[in-house]
Each structure stands twice: as C-alpha cells, then as structure tokens.
Design an enzyme around this catalytic site. Structure first.
Site, short mmCIF file in Angstrom:
data_model
loop_
_atom_site.label_atom_id
_atom_site.label_comp_id
_atom_site.label_asym_id
_atom_site.label_seq_id
_atom_site.Cartn_x
_atom_site.Cartn_y
_atom_site.Cartn_z
N GLU A 32 0.81 -1.22 0.00
CA GLU A 32 0.00 0.00 0.00
C GLU A 32 0.85 1.27 0.00
O GLU A 32 0.51 2.25 -0.67
CB GLU A 32 -0.96 0.00 1.20
CG GLU A 32 -2.15 -0.95 1.07
CD GLU A 32 -1.80 -2.42 1.30
OE1 GLU A 32 -0.66 -2.72 1.67
OE2 GLU A 32 -2.69 -3.27 1.11
N HIS A 62 -10.77 -5.05 9.35
CA HIS A 62 -11.39 -4.86 8.04
C HIS A 62 -12.69 -4.08 8.15
O HIS A 62 -13.56 -4.18 7.28
CB HIS A 62 -11.70 -6.20 7.38
CG HIS A 62 -10.49 -6.98 6.96
ND1 HIS A 62 -9.65 -7.59 7.86
CD2 HIS A 62 -9.97 -7.24 5.74
CE1 HIS A 62 -8.68 -8.21 7.20
NE2 HIS A 62 -8.85 -8.01 5.91
#
Ligand code: TPP
Lengths: 333, 326
Positions: free
Chosen positions: B60, B129
């Site tokens: 990322e 998440h």
C-alpha cells in the site's frame, strides 16, 4: 570516453559551487541567520553532480534532505536556493519549505524530502508517467544508505521492477544514518546486492570519482530505457556531522581525515591539471566564479522579502478543474 | 430514472471518464481481472487493458506513493485500497508526500489523485477490516475527504473527485455497495460538486447531521418517527473536507435541535468537529437543547455479529437520542 572541455568545466564548477554554497550556509548558521536544521553533503559533491550531469533535459529527479549537490547538479538556481534556505518569499518554496523541501519542477526536480526514503515511491510514479506517455526519459531517485532499510525502498524497487519502470535508484552510501554505521543497520556490506531480490541489476561505483559516476550514469540510462530499473550505489563520505546538532561521538577524527584525503573535488582538480585539460589559472577562475555566484546568491537572499502570513493559505489546495487544466508540473505533459 | 447499485455507479463514473481522458488510470490490489475485492471495477480491465487498469503488488505504501509521483507528472491515478483500514500503511505517502506537496514546494505542482477505500463495519470482517477512517484523514490540510451515501452521489462525487487537482480520499461504504438507487442514464453527464451537503429529508423538529452508511439508517428512523408526528430533517454531509458549513448551520437554525450520527468511534471522531462548527455559529443562539453526538462505541469492531451490530449507532439508539432531545 572522450568528454568535452565544456563538460569538464561544468562538472568541476558545479562541485565547487556546491562546496561553497554549503560552507556559506554553515557560516550563516553559526552567525544565527538561519533557524531549523540543515544537512550538508560536503565530501559527497561528486554524487549528485555526477549523476545529474549525465541526464537529459526531460529526465526527472527526486532529491534527499542532503541534496544541494543534486539540486546544483540538476541546474537549479543558486539565488532561489539560498533564498529558500533563508526562508524568503523569493525562494523555490516561497520560504515555506526550506532546503529539506527544495524543488524546481522547471528543471525536473520533483523535490527534496524530509522523510527518509519518502521520495522513492514518488520517483517510481514519475517513471510510470514517463513510461505511460511513451517518453524516452528516466527518473533518478536519490536516497541514502539508511533509507534502504525503509519499506518504501523495498516496495518501490519491487514495483518498479515488476512494471519495468524507467527509474535509476541511486543510493549515496556515506556509511552512516545519523550515528548508526551500516554494520549496525544491515547484515550485508554490499548494498547493491539488495537489487537481486527484485530481479534487478545492482552496481557499485566509487562515489568520489566524478568521471566514473558520470559514465556509469550514461550507461545506466541506456540500460534502463531498454530493460527497466537499475540500482546504483555510490560509496562516499560525509565530512560534516549529520546536521548542526551532531557532536560526532560515533566516529573518529582519523576516519574523517582519511576520507578528506579522498576529496572528490581535489581529486578531479588534480586530474584536470595532470591531463592538461585546464591550467591552474583556469581552475582558479572556476573557483572564483563559484565564490562570486554564491556571494551573489546570499546578497539576493538577504535583499529578498520575508513571506507574509496573509498568504499562508495559498497553495494548501490547488484550484481549478483537471478537465480544462493541463498540469504545468513535471516534464511529461 | 433507472436504478443501479452504489458499486455500479462508482464503476460508471470511472469508466465514463476513462473513456474521455487517457490521463486517468486505476491501480490497486486485484482491481484488474479479479475486478476488485468488492467487484467495483469488474469489466474495466477488459475494456481498458493492463496499462490503465493495473494490479499492484500488495504494498500500500509503495503504490500509493507511486500514484503521488504519477499525479505530479501528468497522470490522474485512481488508487483502490482494498479495505480502508489499510490506509494506515499508505499514510506516509498520502500525508507527507501527497497532501503537503503543493504547499511545501511553494505551489509549483499539484497532486490530482483519488484514493478510493471501502470503509465501515457490518460484514463480519472484524477489527482489521471494518474501521471508519475519516477522522484520520480529515485532520490533514491538503487532503479532501468525501463519503457518498447513495449511488447518485457516489457517481457524481467521484467524477468531481477525479477532476479535482488535489488528492481526494473517497471513502466508500461496504454495506452500501449492493444498494440500488436512481442514477441518470450514462449519457446524462451530471456531477455532484465537492463541498456541498445535501438535505436528504426536510423536517421541522430536529436536525440529524450524518454521512455514509448512517444516512439510510437515519432516514429510516425519520420515517418511523414521522408516523408518530415527529418531523426529522436529515442532512448528509457528503463532503467532510471541504465541509458545507452553511447548509449544516442553516438546518440547525431552522430546527433548533441537532443530533450528529456517525459510525466511527466517538472520541476524536468527526462528529466533534461538526458539533463545534454548529456551537461556534449563529445557530447556537437558536438551539433549544444541547448538541448531541451519537458515534460508535470507543472499541474496535468485534467479530460476533450481535456485538458488531451493537457497537455502532442502531435505529434504537438513534431513536432514543432523538427522543431525549425533543
Ligand atoms: C522516516 C524518517 N525517520 C527518521 C528521520 C530522521 N533522520 C533524518 S536523516 C536521517 C539519517 C538518514 O540516513 P541516510 O538515509 O543514510 O542518509 P544520510 O543522512 O546519510 O545522507 C534520519 C534518521 C527522518 N527524517 N525520516
């Protein structure tokens, strides 16, 4: 390789300009004219100057916190650099960035960085643009040995390799990240070997030999345009402390002095005279010009206005709409 | 008007603009053949090919920074972060490199990119998440932050975000992806500007200021209360940075009562900012009750579905909060 006299002169002049710029900047510090911090590259002049001098006009670079050699190598204006160093409105960043953030998009410098390794992903992105828009150009990404322990380094080399982006990753290995010697931060001595894990070629060059750096960069450029990224390590040494507050307890005077004997400027000067490329007098003229240029830069910076708080919100956000706006920055457009 | 899902609306916005402007690319983990973890970009790889719809390694920080550099030099990258929680990994590049870029270089450049990331709980995906990340990015000058609550807004706001010359964090709502709503035909080229709130339901008695997945929930509560004679106004902030303070303040003035509802943890949450904006405005003199916040509990999102449902504002809690103010 046969280099022109003009190029020899340019390489030499830019190295002495860098040396002079930093010695002057250091003096301004002592005189209390500058606040904050500064990271000097005295002893490392050949790296940024050598690499940048081998680039084409539309190539791009990202710089480091220790990047005056990279900036001057790329042709940035000494006056605007000094003005930025003194925090003035006429500086490259209008006095808001300082020399850790110095940038000149008009010569393809996408900026120096205060975050160790911070510019490495950015450089891969610039190279992505170059490849996407089918330019025959590369992006050079400068960083230190310490930065090669950052995730940003590893993620970027991997990405650039997978996408075959035209990036030259240049590690200026001065053996220390602040006080920490590379032997304490990595279990390898050959930093270039890190490239292997990304299927990338890694090479090591004497970072105090400007001609070797120049020639290896030319070769690297050709290689990169055909094959994708390359990792180049330049072994050199920083004579000064890490920044102004460094008392340098982590290394000996003998070690520093040994490297001072390998001064890249002295070495190149001796070469130029021995090979009869320039006379002593001609070399002296370069030295004088560098001094004059830096002195003029200081005068310019001193005479420049301070930035105004009324303009503080300028440039937090860009205005406009990309539908109608062709961004002016960078070279790719 | 035809009805399409929130996910389809986002894909339409990207695809329509990518057809018009070849500077726009999409990059992220598994966005190509796979079509994105939530299927948002399904079919785009087939249409635009691997130069413009790019699968990235799972890194990322690296690919977000790559997008920053690409945006500085002529591309308009749309970056998908698979789950908004992983913005933490990309923050260095987003914040220190992207957001500060223009300012620290004295206005030389700009960073026209969009970082799309699905946020919020409700899918049973547990702590790592399910987070709502808006406060993390709203505190960064140089970023814009958008959270659409309907397919119409999602499509219109994303088009504006793509052409905004600044980095825009576009926080999608996982639980809204499959929700359908009216969206004009593809040829009808509308946009929703950044920085404009939307009064999703007009009412006289109390204002709810909310955004994202809590918008439909608050509207549901409003309908139920309408049957009992309470007329609730629901204002969707939509664009957190820049924020449309005028619309929020006007609504507070009109009803004299304000409840702020969001899913993210209450402490340090964006609701505090909204409350302060109202309290610090002329609306303060019209208030008949204290401004109230109803955020998520100050806990990570738990796995057990019953617990998960209870740690964010429920219809019952929203109703109770409204009633306590009337
Ligand atoms: C991410 C990050 N961590 C720490 C620092 C503080 N810092 C600035 S320069 C530096 C040393 C960097 O070493 P290296 O990458 O080898 O470059 P050099 O200074 O030797 O040129 C450190 C630790 C920083 N600026 N950024």
């Amino acid at each position: 390789m046969k280099l022109s006299k003009g190029l020899f002169g340019d390489l030499y002049l830019k190295m002495v300009q860098t040396r002079n710029f930093e010695e002057t900047a250091a003096r301004l510090f002592v005189e209390g004219k500058v606040h904050g911090t500064a990271h000097f590259c005295i002893g490392e002049e050949a790296t940024g100057v050598g690499v940048c001098s081998a680039l084409e006009k539309e190539d791009m670079i990202t710089q480091t916190h220790r990047g005056h050699n990279q900036a001057i190598g790329r042709g940035m204006d000494l006056k605007r650099m000094m003005a930025e160093f003194l925090g003035k409105e006429t500086g490259y960043c209008k006095g808001k960035g300082g020399c850790m953030h110095i940038a000149d998009f008009s010569v393809g410098s996408l900026g120096a960085n205060g975050v160790v390794g911070g510019g490495i992903p950015v450089a891969t992105g610039a190279a992505l643009s170059q490849k996407y828009f089918k330019k025959s150009n590369i992006t050079v990404c400068f960083f230190g040995d310490g930065a090669t322990n950052e995730g940003a380094f590893h993620e970027s080399l991997n990405l650039a390799s997978v996408w075959k982006l035209p990036v030259l990753f240049v590690c200026t290995n001065n053996y220390y990240g602040m006080s920490t010697h590379i032997s304490k931060s990595m279990n390898i001595t050959d930093i270039a070997s890190r490239a292997a894990s990304y299927g990338m070629k890694g090479i090591t060059v004497d970072g105090n030999d400007i001609l070797a750096i120049y020639e290896e960069t030319l070769k690297a450029r050709e290689y990169i345009l055909k094959n994708g990224p390359l990792f180049m390590v330049l072994n050199t040494y920083r004579w000064m402390g890490h920044s102004k507050s460094d008392s340098q307890v982590y290394r000996t005077k003998e070690e520093v002095n040994e490297w001072k004997l390998k001064c890249p400027i002295k070495r190149f000067r001796e070469y130029l005279i021995k090979e009869k490329i320039f006379t002593e007098a001609e070399i002296g003229a370069f030295d004088k010009k560098a001094q004059d240029d830096v002195a003029a830069a200081v005068d310019f910076a001193n005479a420049s206005p301070e930035p105004k708080i009324e303009n503080i919100f300028d440039d937090v956000y860009a205005d406009g709409d990309m539908r109608t706006q062709k961004p002016k920055n960078g070279f790719v457009l | 008007m035809r009805e399409i899902s929130y996910a389809e609306a986002i894909k339409e916005a990207m695809s329509e603009e990518m057809r018009k402007d070849n500077r726009i690319i999409l990059m992220g983990e598994d966005v190509a053949v796979y079509g994105g973890a939530f299927g948002v970009s399904r079919g785009m790889f087939e249409e635009f090919g691997d130069e413009r719809v790019r699968d990235t390694p799972i890194s990322e920080l690296g690919f977000t920074g790559c997008a920053v550099g690409a945006a500085m030099t002529g591309l308009i990258p749309i970056v998908e972060i698979m789950f908004s929680d992983f913005i933490t990994l990309a923050l260095e590049q987003l914040v220190n490199q992207g957001a500060k870029n223009r300012f620290q270089f004295g206005g030389q450049g700009s960073v026209p990119m969009v970082l799309r990331a699905p946020g919020g709980s409700g899918t049973g995906a547990a702590e790592q998440h399910s987070q709502s990340m808006e406060s993390w990015v709203c505190n960064v000058p140089g970023l814009k932050v958008v959270i659409p609550s309907t397919p119409y807004d999602a499509k219109g706001l994303l088009k504006s975000a793509i052409y905004d010359p600044n980095p825009v964090v576009f926080l999608e709502q996982k639980l809204l992806y499959r929700v359908k709503g009216p969206v004009p035909e593809p040829g009808d080229d509308y946009t929703v500007p950044l920085g404009k709130a939307d009064v999703k339901r007009e009412g006289r008695d109390i204002t709810i200021i909310t955004y994202g997945r809590m918008v439909p929930r608050c509207l549901k509560v409003a309908e139920k209360l309408a049957a009992k004679g309470t007329d609730v106004e629901v204002v969707d902030v939509r664009s957190l940075v820049p924020m449309d303070k005028k619309t929020l303040i006007a609504s507070a003035k009109k009803t004299g009562k304000v409840l702020i509802v969001h899913e993210a943890c209450q402490t340090g949450g964006f609701g505090g900012e909204i409350a302060a904006v109202i309290a610090d405005s002329e609306a303060f003199f019209y208030l008949d009750a204290p401004i109230r916040r109803l955020g998520g509990l100050d806990v990570p999102i738990p796995y057990n579905p019953k617990l998960e449902a209870q740690v964010v504002p429920t219809e019952e809690k929203i109703t109770a909060a409204i009633e306590s103010l009337l």
